[in-house]
Design a protein around this motif. Structure first.
Motif, short mmCIF file in Angstrom:
data_model
loop_
_atom_site.label_atom_id
_atom_site.label_comp_id
_atom_site.label_asym_id
_atom_site.label_seq_id
_atom_site.Cartn_x
_atom_site.Cartn_y
_atom_site.Cartn_z
N TYR A 112 0.85 -1.19 0.00
CA TYR A 112 0.00 0.00 0.00
C TYR A 112 0.89 1.25 0.00
CZ TYR A 112 -3.78 -3.20 0.96
OH TYR A 112 -4.69 -4.22 0.88
N THR A 113 1.51 1.49 -1.11
CA THR A 113 2.39 2.64 -1.24
C THR A 113 1.56 3.90 -1.48
OG1 THR A 113 2.57 2.36 -3.63
CG2 THR A 113 4.18 1.19 -2.26
N THR A 114 2.21 5.03 -1.42
CA THR A 114 1.54 6.30 -1.68
C THR A 114 0.96 6.32 -3.10
OG1 THR A 114 3.06 7.39 -0.16
CG2 THR A 114 1.85 8.81 -1.69
N GLU A 115 1.74 5.84 -4.04
CA GLU A 115 1.29 5.81 -5.42
C GLU A 115 0.08 4.90 -5.61
OE1 GLU A 115 4.57 5.25 -4.57
OE2 GLU A 115 5.13 7.33 -4.96
N PHE A 116 0.09 3.74 -4.92
CA PHE A 116 -1.03 2.81 -5.01
C PHE A 116 -2.31 3.46 -4.48
CE2 PHE A 116 -3.43 -1.01 -5.05
CZ PHE A 116 -4.17 -1.01 -3.89
N TYR A 132 -2.98 6.63 -4.20
CA TYR A 132 -3.36 7.71 -5.11
C TYR A 132 -4.11 7.14 -6.31
CZ TYR A 132 -2.86 11.20 -8.77
OH TYR A 132 -3.11 12.08 -9.78
N ASN A 133 -3.58 6.09 -6.92
CA ASN A 133 -4.23 5.46 -8.07
C ASN A 133 -5.59 4.88 -7.71
OD1 ASN A 133 -2.11 6.09 -9.78
ND2 ASN A 133 -1.04 4.18 -9.37
N LEU A 134 -5.70 4.28 -6.52
CA LEU A 134 -6.96 3.70 -6.06
C LEU A 134 -8.03 4.77 -5.91
CD1 LEU A 134 -8.50 1.18 -4.87
CD2 LEU A 134 -7.69 1.98 -2.65
N TYR A 135 -7.71 5.85 -5.18
CA TYR A 135 -8.68 6.92 -4.96
C TYR A 135 -9.01 7.65 -6.26
CZ TYR A 135 -8.84 6.42 0.08
OH TYR A 135 -9.06 5.95 1.33
#
Length: 166
Positions: free
Chosen positions: A20-24, A26-29
């Motif tokens: 659950y990285t920051t990028e993940f 961000y992409n999810l939301y």
């Protein structure tokens, strides 16, 4: 998000989960928002190290840039010989910055000796000696005869305990 709320905030520690990285997140939301809301990434560490530059910052940056270019030009003239550059001295790799109110070039080899790389700080913090005066100015109720000026400790998971009160 469909109500009157205009903002949301997701806080994440960099060590919370490997997937659950920051990028993940961000992409999810961003994917799930579908036009209802938008997302932005703000990494606080990056904000603490910079942010929007003020006019003073821009002016100071220009001055440091000019000094750095002049210094590099002088160094290149010193070490240039027969079509080659011999940059093998200790001061061939330097960092520009303030040292006791004076703009100075510090060789990286010297900085390496006095830097705490894990915490990205100098090993000696000059302002720690001012803590007593700061407490006096802030009207702390302290005993000046019993005051012990300590060194700054970095809080780690191992140093936290309920017995110590934190």
């Amino acid at each position: 998000m469909k109500t009157d709320i205009q903002r949301g905030l997701v806080l994440r520690n960099e060590k919370c989960h490997e997937h659950y990285t920051t990028e993940f997140l961000y992409n999810l939301y961003s994917s799930e928002g579908k036009g209802i809301f938008d997302c932005r990434i703000n990494v606080l560490g990056h904000l603490q190290q910079g942010g929007a530059p003020t006019p003073f910052d821009r002016n100071y940056g220009t001055k440091l840039g000019v000094k750095a270019v002049l210094w590099m030009s002088e160094k290149l003239q010193e070490v240039y010989s027969e079509g080659r550059v011999f940059a093998d001295s200790e001061d061939s790799a330097c960092v520009i910055g303030l040292r006791k109110k004076v703009v100075a070039f510090s060789p990286v080899t010297e900085l390496k000796k006095v830097t705490d790389f894990e915490h990205r700080l100098p090993q000696e913090q000059w302002w720690l000696n001012l803590r007593l005066m700061l407490k006096m100015l802030a009207n702390y109720q302290i005993s000046l005869t019993e005051y012990i000026s300590g060194k700054m400790e970095h809080v780690t998971r191992r140093t936290l305990s309920i017995e110590k009160g934190f």
